[in-house]
Motif scaffolding. Structure first.
Motif, PDB file in Angstrom:
ATOM      1  N   ALA A  35      89.553   8.003   4.296  1.00  0.00           N
ATOM      2  CA  ALA A  35      88.947   7.380   5.474  1.00  0.00           C
ATOM      3  C   ALA A  35      89.562   7.889   6.767  1.00  0.00           C
ATOM      4  CB  ALA A  35      89.079   5.856   5.392  1.00  0.00           C
ATOM      5  N   GLU A  36      90.820   8.281   6.722  1.00  0.00           N
ATOM      6  CA  GLU A  36      91.501   8.753   7.924  1.00  0.00           C
ATOM      7  C   GLU A  36      91.354  10.263   8.134  1.00  0.00           C
ATOM      8  OE1 GLU A  36      94.017   9.399   4.481  1.00  0.00           O
ATOM      9  OE2 GLU A  36      92.914   7.638   5.124  1.00  0.00           O
ATOM     10  N   SER A  37      90.657  10.918   7.225  1.00  0.00           N
ATOM     11  CA  SER A  37      90.519  12.373   7.292  1.00  0.00           C
ATOM     12  C   SER A  37      89.237  12.797   8.002  1.00  0.00           C
ATOM     13  CB  SER A  37      90.531  12.960   5.876  1.00  0.00           C
ATOM     14  OG  SER A  37      89.308  12.687   5.221  1.00  0.00           O
ATOM     15  N   GLU A  38      89.074  14.097   8.169  1.00  0.00           N
ATOM     16  CA  GLU A  38      87.864  14.656   8.776  1.00  0.00           C
ATOM     17  C   GLU A  38      86.685  14.641   7.806  1.00  0.00           C
ATOM     18  OE1 GLU A  38      87.345  15.916  11.955  1.00  0.00           O
ATOM     19  OE2 GLU A  38      89.276  15.000  12.412  1.00  0.00           O
ATOM     20  N   ARG A  39      86.942  14.546   6.512  1.00  0.00           N
ATOM     21  CA  ARG A  39      85.886  14.585   5.493  1.00  0.00           C
ATOM     22  C   ARG A  39      86.081  13.447   4.480  1.00  0.00           C
ATOM     23  NH1 ARG A  39      81.442  16.989   6.376  1.00  0.00           N
ATOM     24  NH2 ARG A  39      81.180  17.531   4.217  1.00  0.00           N
ATOM     25  N   PRO A  40      85.763  12.212   4.865  1.00  0.00           N
ATOM     26  CA  PRO A  40      85.891  11.112   3.901  1.00  0.00           C
ATOM     27  C   PRO A  40      84.887  11.266   2.754  1.00  0.00           C
ATOM     28  CG  PRO A  40      84.750  10.379   5.875  1.00  0.00           C
ATOM     29  CD  PRO A  40      85.221  11.781   6.137  1.00  0.00           C
ATOM     30  N   ARG A  41      85.186  10.628   1.632  1.00  0.00           N
ATOM     31  CA  ARG A  41      84.341  10.686   0.442  1.00  0.00           C
ATOM     32  C   ARG A  41      84.047   9.264  -0.044  1.00  0.00           C
ATOM     33  NH1 ARG A  41      88.462  13.541   0.543  1.00  0.00           N
ATOM     34  NH2 ARG A  41      89.704  12.190  -0.777  1.00  0.00           N
ATOM     35  N   VAL A  42      82.888   9.111  -0.632  1.00  0.00           N
ATOM     36  CA  VAL A  42      82.529   7.843  -1.273  1.00  0.00           C
ATOM     37  C   VAL A  42      82.260   8.139  -2.743  1.00  0.00           C
ATOM     38  CG1 VAL A  42      80.889   5.927  -1.364  1.00  0.00           C
ATOM     39  CG2 VAL A  42      81.495   6.930   0.845  1.00  0.00           C
ATOM     40  N   ARG A  43      83.039   7.498  -3.609  1.00  0.00           N
ATOM     41  CA  ARG A  43      82.764   7.586  -5.047  1.00  0.00           C
ATOM     42  C   ARG A  43      81.810   6.452  -5.388  1.00  0.00           C
ATOM     43  NH1 ARG A  43      86.122   6.660  -8.779  1.00  0.00           N
ATOM     44  NH2 ARG A  43      87.717   5.572  -7.622  1.00  0.00           N
ATOM     45  N   PHE A  44      80.797   6.754  -6.212  1.00  0.00           N
ATOM     46  CA  PHE A  44      79.780   5.755  -6.525  1.00  0.00           C
ATOM     47  C   PHE A  44      79.295   5.913  -7.967  1.00  0.00           C
ATOM     48  CE2 PHE A  44      77.443   9.478  -5.278  1.00  0.00           C
ATOM     49  CZ  PHE A  44      76.324   9.482  -6.091  1.00  0.00           C
ATOM     50  N   ARG A  45      78.603   4.873  -8.426  1.00  0.00           N
ATOM     51  CA  ARG A  45      77.963   4.897  -9.743  1.00  0.00           C
ATOM     52  C   ARG A  45      76.509   4.508  -9.551  1.00  0.00           C
ATOM     53  NH1 ARG A  45      80.801   1.148 -12.362  1.00  0.00           N
ATOM     54  NH2 ARG A  45      82.369   2.645 -12.983  1.00  0.00           N
ATOM     55  N   CYS A  46      75.601   5.295 -10.148  1.00  0.00           N
ATOM     56  CA  CYS A  46      74.172   5.009 -10.055  1.00  0.00           C
ATOM     57  C   CYS A  46      73.530   5.348 -11.397  1.00  0.00           C
ATOM     58  CB  CYS A  46      73.543   5.815  -8.918  1.00  0.00           C
ATOM     59  SG  CYS A  46      71.814   5.398  -8.612  1.00  0.00           S
ATOM     60  N   GLU A  47      72.863   4.391 -11.979  1.00  0.00           N
ATOM     61  CA  GLU A  47      72.194   4.563 -13.269  1.00  0.00           C
ATOM     62  C   GLU A  47      73.145   5.100 -14.332  1.00  0.00           C
ATOM     63  OE1 GLU A  47      68.699   6.912 -12.545  1.00  0.00           O
ATOM     64  OE2 GLU A  47      67.743   5.303 -11.398  1.00  0.00           O
ATOM     65  N   GLY A  48      74.391   4.607 -14.302  1.00  0.00           N
ATOM     66  CA  GLY A  48      75.382   4.973 -15.308  1.00  0.00           C
ATOM     67  C   GLY A  48      76.156   6.247 -15.033  1.00  0.00           C
ATOM     68  N   ASP A  49      75.723   7.024 -14.060  1.00  0.00           N
ATOM     69  CA  ASP A  49      76.420   8.270 -13.716  1.00  0.00           C
ATOM     70  C   ASP A  49      77.274   8.067 -12.480  1.00  0.00           C
ATOM     71  OD1 ASP A  49      75.179   9.743 -15.790  1.00  0.00           O
ATOM     72  OD2 ASP A  49      73.424  10.127 -14.515  1.00  0.00           O
ATOM     73  N   GLU A  50      78.454   8.707 -12.467  1.00  0.00           N
ATOM     74  CA  GLU A  50      79.318   8.641 -11.297  1.00  0.00           C
ATOM     75  C   GLU A  50      79.150   9.904 -10.467  1.00  0.00           C
ATOM     76  OE1 GLU A  50      83.360   7.427 -11.846  1.00  0.00           O
ATOM     77  OE2 GLU A  50      82.782   5.763 -13.142  1.00  0.00           O
TER      78      GLU A  50
END
Length: 83
Positions: A35-50
């Motif tokens: 969150a504090e970086s230039e390129r934050p990431r969001v890990r997520f799960r959708c329809e059983g796949d991450e």
């Protein structure tokens, strides 16, 4: 002026459809990383796949107990309340 959540959602969906990127519903946010970086990431799960979204920015609108709130360092966090 009030920008209702439903209107924000409609505008964001319309923009995503116009830009042609993927549009996922019912995806579960697992974590916000960097969150504090230039390129934050969001890990997520959708329809059983991450998956992972590489972002320019992340807006944490997932509520008081959501994963976004925990990811933001206290030094960068701001809270706004309207009663």
């Amino acid at each position: 002026m009030v920008y209702a959540q439903t209107e924000v959602c409609k505008d964001l969906i319309a923009l995503q459809l116009k830009e042609g990127g993927p549009l996922l519903f019912e995806a579960e946010a697992l974590a916000v990383e960097g969150a504090e970086s230039e390129r934050p990431r969001v890990r997520f799960r959708c329809e059983g796949d991450e998956g992972v979204l590489e972002c320019d920015y992340v807006v944490g609108c997932d509520g008081f107990w959501g994963v976004a709130r925990k990811a933001v360092p206290a030094s960068l966090s701001r809270e706004f309340e309207r009663t």
